[in-house]
Design an enzyme around this catalytic site. Structure first.
Site, PDB file in Angstrom:
ATOM      1  N   ARG A 241      16.301   0.299  -9.581  1.00 14.35           N
ATOM      2  CA  ARG A 241      16.494  -0.023  -8.159  1.00 14.35           C
ATOM      3  C   ARG A 241      15.461   0.686  -7.262  1.00 14.35           C
ATOM      4  NH1 ARG A 241      21.851  -0.344  -5.728  1.00 14.35           N
ATOM      5  NH2 ARG A 241      21.295  -2.459  -5.242  1.00 14.35           N
TER       6      ARG A 241
ATOM      7  N   CYS B 100      18.253  48.751   0.340  1.00 10.44           N
ATOM      8  CA  CYS B 100      17.975  48.406   1.750  1.00 10.44           C
ATOM      9  C   CYS B 100      19.136  47.607   2.338  1.00 10.44           C
ATOM     10  CB  CYS B 100      16.657  47.646   1.792  1.00 10.44           C
ATOM     11  SG  CYS B 100      16.528  46.354   3.016  1.00 10.44           S
TER      12      CYS B 100
ATOM     13  N   HIS C  10       4.916 -14.063  -9.986  1.00  6.56           N
ATOM     14  CA  HIS C  10       6.031 -14.994  -9.834  1.00  6.56           C
ATOM     15  C   HIS C  10       6.232 -15.388  -8.377  1.00  6.56           C
ATOM     16  CE1 HIS C  10       7.622 -13.597 -13.889  1.00  6.56           C
ATOM     17  NE2 HIS C  10       7.380 -14.876 -13.995  1.00  6.56           N
TER      18      HIS C  10
ATOM     19  N   CYS D 296      18.512  44.078   3.292  1.00 12.55           N
ATOM     20  CA  CYS D 296      18.396  43.151   2.147  1.00 12.55           C
ATOM     21  C   CYS D 296      19.776  42.750   1.653  1.00 12.55           C
ATOM     22  CB  CYS D 296      17.629  43.802   0.998  1.00 12.55           C
ATOM     23  SG  CYS D 296      15.972  44.293   1.456  1.00 12.55           S
TER      24      CYS D 296
ATOM     25  N   VAL E  56      14.752 -15.087  -8.723  1.00 13.41           N
ATOM     26  CA  VAL E  56      14.319 -13.852  -9.407  1.00 13.41           C
ATOM     27  C   VAL E  56      15.534 -13.230 -10.114  1.00 13.41           C
ATOM     28  CG1 VAL E  56      13.335 -11.538  -9.094  1.00 13.41           C
ATOM     29  CG2 VAL E  56      12.454 -13.440  -7.749  1.00 13.41           C
TER      30      VAL E  56
ATOM     31  N   TRP F 107      23.673 -14.374  -5.698  1.00 15.63           N
ATOM     32  CA  TRP F 107      24.084 -13.625  -4.510  1.00 15.63           C
ATOM     33  C   TRP F 107      24.153 -14.530  -3.275  1.00 15.63           C
ATOM     34  CZ3 TRP F 107      22.763 -11.966   0.309  1.00 15.63           C
ATOM     35  CH2 TRP F 107      23.321 -10.767   0.743  1.00 15.63           C
TER      36      TRP F 107
ATOM     37  N   HIS G 152      14.318  -9.459   3.813  1.00 12.30           N
ATOM     38  CA  HIS G 152      15.450 -10.263   4.321  1.00 12.30           C
ATOM     39  C   HIS G 152      15.720  -9.921   5.782  1.00 12.30           C
ATOM     40  CE1 HIS G 152      16.510 -12.216   0.592  1.00 12.30           C
ATOM     41  NE2 HIS G 152      16.556 -11.061  -0.054  1.00 12.30           N
TER      42      HIS G 152
ATOM     43  N   HIS H 164      14.918 -15.175  -3.914  1.00 13.37           N
ATOM     44  CA  HIS H 164      15.463 -13.932  -4.472  1.00 13.37           C
ATOM     45  C   HIS H 164      16.478 -14.259  -5.569  1.00 13.37           C
ATOM     46  CE1 HIS H 164      17.082  -9.619  -3.395  1.00 13.37           C
ATOM     47  NE2 HIS H 164      16.920  -9.772  -4.682  1.00 13.37           N
ATOM     48  N   ASN H 165      17.279 -15.284  -5.321  1.00 19.59           N
ATOM     49  CA  ASN H 165      18.252 -15.669  -6.350  1.00 19.59           C
ATOM     50  C   ASN H 165      17.577 -16.182  -7.616  1.00 19.59           C
ATOM     51  OD1 ASN H 165      20.805 -14.941  -5.630  1.00 19.59           O
ATOM     52  ND2 ASN H 165      21.252 -16.812  -4.474  1.00 19.59           N
TER      53      ASN H 165
HETATM   54  C1  FAD Z   1       9.118  -9.884  -3.833  1.00 20.05           C
HETATM   55  C2  FAD Z   1       9.687  -9.280  -5.099  1.00 20.05           C
HETATM   56  C3  FAD Z   1       9.497  -9.932  -6.299  1.00 20.05           C
HETATM   57  C4  FAD Z   1      10.000  -9.377  -7.489  1.00 20.05           C
HETATM   58  N1  FAD Z   1       9.770  -9.986  -8.682  1.00 20.05           N
HETATM   59  C5  FAD Z   1      10.179  -9.400  -9.837  1.00 20.05           C
HETATM   60  C6  FAD Z   1       9.863  -9.958 -11.100  1.00 20.05           C
HETATM   61  O1  FAD Z   1       9.227 -11.000 -11.186  1.00 20.05           O
HETATM   62  N2  FAD Z   1      10.268  -9.293 -12.223  1.00 20.05           N
HETATM   63  C7  FAD Z   1      10.960  -8.105 -12.157  1.00 20.05           C
HETATM   64  O2  FAD Z   1      11.293  -7.535 -13.193  1.00 20.05           O
HETATM   65  N3  FAD Z   1      11.291  -7.567 -10.965  1.00 20.05           N
HETATM   66  C8  FAD Z   1      10.912  -8.180  -9.812  1.00 20.05           C
HETATM   67  N4  FAD Z   1      11.217  -7.609  -8.614  1.00 20.05           N
HETATM   68  C9  FAD Z   1      12.145  -6.472  -8.587  1.00 20.05           C
HETATM   69  C10 FAD Z   1      13.595  -7.003  -8.706  1.00 20.05           C
HETATM   70  O3  FAD Z   1      13.781  -8.189  -7.968  1.00 20.05           O
HETATM   71  C11 FAD Z   1      14.615  -6.004  -8.165  1.00 20.05           C
HETATM   72  O4  FAD Z   1      14.212  -5.590  -6.888  1.00 20.05           O
HETATM   73  C12 FAD Z   1      14.830  -4.784  -9.027  1.00 20.05           C
HETATM   74  O5  FAD Z   1      15.144  -5.179 -10.324  1.00 20.05           O
HETATM   75  C13 FAD Z   1      15.991  -3.937  -8.469  1.00 20.05           C
HETATM   76  O6  FAD Z   1      17.173  -4.741  -8.453  1.00 20.05           O
HETATM   77  P1  FAD Z   1      18.466  -4.402  -7.633  1.00 20.05           P
HETATM   78  O7  FAD Z   1      19.635  -4.487  -8.528  1.00 20.05           O
HETATM   79  O8  FAD Z   1      18.298  -3.163  -6.863  1.00 20.05           O
HETATM   80  O9  FAD Z   1      18.650  -5.629  -6.617  1.00 20.05           O
HETATM   81  P2  FAD Z   1      17.513  -6.425  -5.827  1.00 20.05           P
HETATM   82  O10 FAD Z   1      17.250  -7.720  -6.511  1.00 20.05           O
HETATM   83  O11 FAD Z   1      16.380  -5.532  -5.566  1.00 20.05           O
HETATM   84  O12 FAD Z   1      18.268  -6.740  -4.478  1.00 20.05           O
HETATM   85  C14 FAD Z   1      18.500  -5.747  -3.506  1.00 20.05           C
HETATM   86  C15 FAD Z   1      19.775  -6.085  -2.787  1.00 20.05           C
HETATM   87  O13 FAD Z   1      19.609  -7.301  -2.091  1.00 20.05           O
HETATM   88  C16 FAD Z   1      20.829  -8.052  -2.113  1.00 20.05           C
HETATM   89  N5  FAD Z   1      20.526  -9.357  -2.700  1.00 20.05           N
HETATM   90  C17 FAD Z   1      20.537  -9.718  -4.007  1.00 20.05           C
HETATM   91  N6  FAD Z   1      20.181 -10.987  -4.130  1.00 20.05           N
HETATM   92  C18 FAD Z   1      19.951 -11.464  -2.895  1.00 20.05           C
HETATM   93  C19 FAD Z   1      19.569 -12.716  -2.370  1.00 20.05           C
HETATM   94  N7  FAD Z   1      19.375 -13.772  -3.153  1.00 20.05           N
HETATM   95  N8  FAD Z   1      19.410 -12.842  -1.040  1.00 20.05           N
HETATM   96  C20 FAD Z   1      19.614 -11.805  -0.228  1.00 20.05           C
HETATM   97  N9  FAD Z   1      19.993 -10.593  -0.655  1.00 20.05           N
HETATM   98  C21 FAD Z   1      20.153 -10.419  -1.979  1.00 20.05           C
HETATM   99  C22 FAD Z   1      21.816  -7.266  -2.921  1.00 20.05           C
HETATM  100  O14 FAD Z   1      22.632  -6.548  -2.034  1.00 20.05           O
HETATM  101  C23 FAD Z   1      20.957  -6.317  -3.714  1.00 20.05           C
HETATM  102  O15 FAD Z   1      21.619  -5.111  -3.988  1.00 20.05           O
HETATM  103  C24 FAD Z   1      10.727  -8.155  -7.429  1.00 20.05           C
HETATM  104  C25 FAD Z   1      10.908  -7.503  -6.206  1.00 20.05           C
HETATM  105  C26 FAD Z   1      10.396  -8.068  -5.052  1.00 20.05           C
HETATM  106  C27 FAD Z   1      10.585  -7.337  -3.754  1.00 20.05           C
END
Ligand code: FAD
Length: 487
Positions: free
Chosen positions: A281, A48, A326, A51, A355, A378, A292, A352-353
């Site tokens: 991630r 065809c 946490h 096709c 964590v 960070w 943030h 976040h720091n």
């Molecule tokens: C509210 C919350 C609580 C969490 N608690 C835990 C936990 O108890 N245990 C666990 O295993 N995982 C936890 N996580 C997941 C963990 O924090 C990360 O999100 C995951 O490990 C992915 O990390 P990442 O490298 O992508 O960077 P992430 O920590 O996810 O950060 C994302 C981006 O934010 C930027 N960033 C990094 N630090 C900062 C900062 N201090 N201020 C502003 N910006 C910043 C950077 O550009 C980074 O790439 C939590 C996530 C959230 C949202």
């Protein structure tokens, strides 16, 4: 090219075809075993002319999904059957092929030992009525699986796609897509796990109110507003939803009208938050970026209520037991109400720091981190030199850092405020025009054509981990005592 164990496979491979040739002998066995959730079968005849002309179009789409260099492997199988071969006559009549090329779509298993004709109602097999060019066929497929693939998508090479330099401030521009995806993903989890209950309802309403006003993506602001407007219809206050009702609501919220950030938001395409491994991630990174970005947008008068809403939202809806526990602890340790946006954004940054610092150690011990994105204090010095008052370390290893908080705050405002939304350009006129139709590409930065979309990675790391933790989390919820009031 998938091995069929038959001669055609080798022949097709030699020609470099991406679509898999099936015949009466291989059809059922092959489609019964494939991993792809959907298949397109092109019934054609080799004699065809239409096709033959169509083949390059079909192949162009097939290359996206099949074979070693597929940009989106595992999503859709592209197959073909030559109805002009005598051996395939019965197979083609089983599917009522009445013209060539004739394209059918559906879950592969539904084709196995099946018959189909167009009068068949409620069949999961569908006739593709608009696939005459590669573009149209891909558009049709995109609509079915809610993707935004383009013909230019290239094989996802993790290493090439990673941010070249994590200290490049411009990388955050890409995070606008991730914030949208994280928002949509969070709502999806809430609905799938039926987390809206009389005791959590208000917390979601309050968080949605913040999203309406301060989400960095306009289409998420609009979607959150729509959801709020209709919230009472879906979740009447003080009503405990029985699971059947809840499922019905999930269906209605999942329709295009209620997609919180619009239906074009991609799934699994983390850009800024893309890990070098599929299980790292993704969602949790996107959620941090969202939080943030909210704290740098709010006004001073909203700082305490935003703090409460964020704490409650994470506590009620972040389906990761360890994380929420946490975070709960850190929220509880705040004793003085926030009076300014500055204080709140600095609190979230330092939280976040904390964590990051904890995870730095855990990930090192357990090897669970992403080797390309180790946790750091960070922002690292290279990203914001003025944030460091004085420190002998580089910021990457220096946990005890003398921060210049004024500089940190102005960095955060710039990074999560201006830079994050810098490519966002919806004009008022456009927004008015789009009011009745959900926008295809509401912000200029999210234009599908401009997004260097890589291969689908499946759902991001976080969703896998958090999904697994869901049952435990829900059990905890049940046992939970009266929720703590953060105020
Ligand atoms: C509210 C919350 C609580 C969490 N608690 C835990 C936990 O108890 N245990 C666990 O295993 N995982 C936890 N996580 C997941 C963990 O924090 C990360 O999100 C995951 O490990 C992915 O990390 P990442 O490298 O992508 O960077 P992430 O920590 O996810 O950060 C994302 C981006 O934010 C930027 N960033 C990094 N630090 C900062 C900062 N201090 N201020 C502003 N910006 C910043 C950077 O550009 C980074 O790439 C939590 C996530 C959230 C949202």
């Amino acid at each position: 090219l998938r091995s069929l164990g038959v001669g055609e496979d080798a022949a097709a491979a030699a020609q470099g075809d991406a679509a898999v040739d099936l015949n009466a002998t291989t059809f059922d066995a092959f489609l019964g075993a494939v991993r792809e959730p959907f298949v397109v079968v092109e019934f054609f005849a080799h004699w065809c002319p239409a096709c033959r002309n169509y083949k390059p179009h079909y192949e162009k789409v097939a290359k996206l999904f099949n074979g070693q260099d597929a940009a989106h492997p595992g999503r859709v199988l592209m197959a073909r059957v030559d109805c002009a071969l005598k051996a395939n006559i019965d197979l083609c009549s089983r599917f009522s092929v009445d013209h060539y090329p004739f394209l059918l779509w559906g879950p592969p298993t539904k084709f196995v030992s099946a018959k189909w004709d167009r009068k068949q109602e409620k069949s999961e097999i569908k006739l593709i009525d608009d696939g005459r060019t590669a573009e149209r066929l891909l558009k049709w497929i995109n609509k079915q699986i809610e993707s935004s693939f383009t013909l230019d998508d290239k094989k996802y090479e993790n290493e090439n796609m990673l941010p070249k330099n994590a200290t490049d401030p411009e990388q955050i521009v890409r995070a606008i897509y991730d914030v949208e995806e994280a928002t949509a993903h969070a709502l999806q989890i809430i609905l799938e796990h039926k987390m809206i209950k009389p005791e959590t309802r208000d917390s979601l309403v309050r968080f949605l109110q913040i999203l309406v006003a301060h989400h960095p993506s306009k289409r998420c602001r609009r979607g959150s507003a729509e959801l709020l407007i209709n919230f009472d219809d879906h979740w009447p206050s003080n009503t405990s939803l029985i699971s059947q009702e809840s499922s019905r609501m999930l269906e209605s919220v999942e329709t295009d009208d209620y997609k919180i950030c619009g239906k074009e938001v991609p799934h699994g395409y983390w850009m800024f938050c893309r890990g070098s491994k599929s299980e790292t991630r993704g969602f949790s990174c996107g959620l941090w970026v969202l939080l943030h970005s909210l704290t740098v947008q709010i006004g001073d008068g909203e700082s305490q209520s935003t703090f409460t809403s964020i704490c409650d939202f994470i506590h009620n809806f972040f389906i990761c037991e360890e994380c929420r526990k946490h975070f709960y602890g850190m929220c509880s340790s705040v004793s003085v109400p926030f009076k300014s946006a500055r204080d709140l954004s600095l609190w979230l940054w330092s939280t976040h720091n904390k964590v990051n610092e904890r995870l730095m150690k855990d990930e090192k011990d357990l090897g669970t981190g992403d080797p390309s994105f180790p946790k750091v204090v960070w922002p690292p010095k290279a990203l914001c030199p003025s944030c460091y008052r004085s420190s002998s370390g580089t910021g990457d290893e220096a946990v005890q850092v003398g921060w210049n908080e004024d500089e940190v705050f102005s960095f955060l405002v710039n990074y999560y405020g201006k830079t994050l939304v810098s490519s966002y350009k919806e004009t008022y006129v456009e927004s008015q025009e789009k009011k009745h139709v959900m926008p295809l590409s509401d912000d200029a930065s999210s234009g599908a054509a401009r997004v260097p979309i890589g291969a689908a990675l499946g759902v991001a790391a976080a969703s896998c981990i958090f999904g697994a933790l869901a049952c435990f989390w829900r059990a905890q919820q049940k046992n939970r005592k009266q929720r703590k009031n953060w105020n």
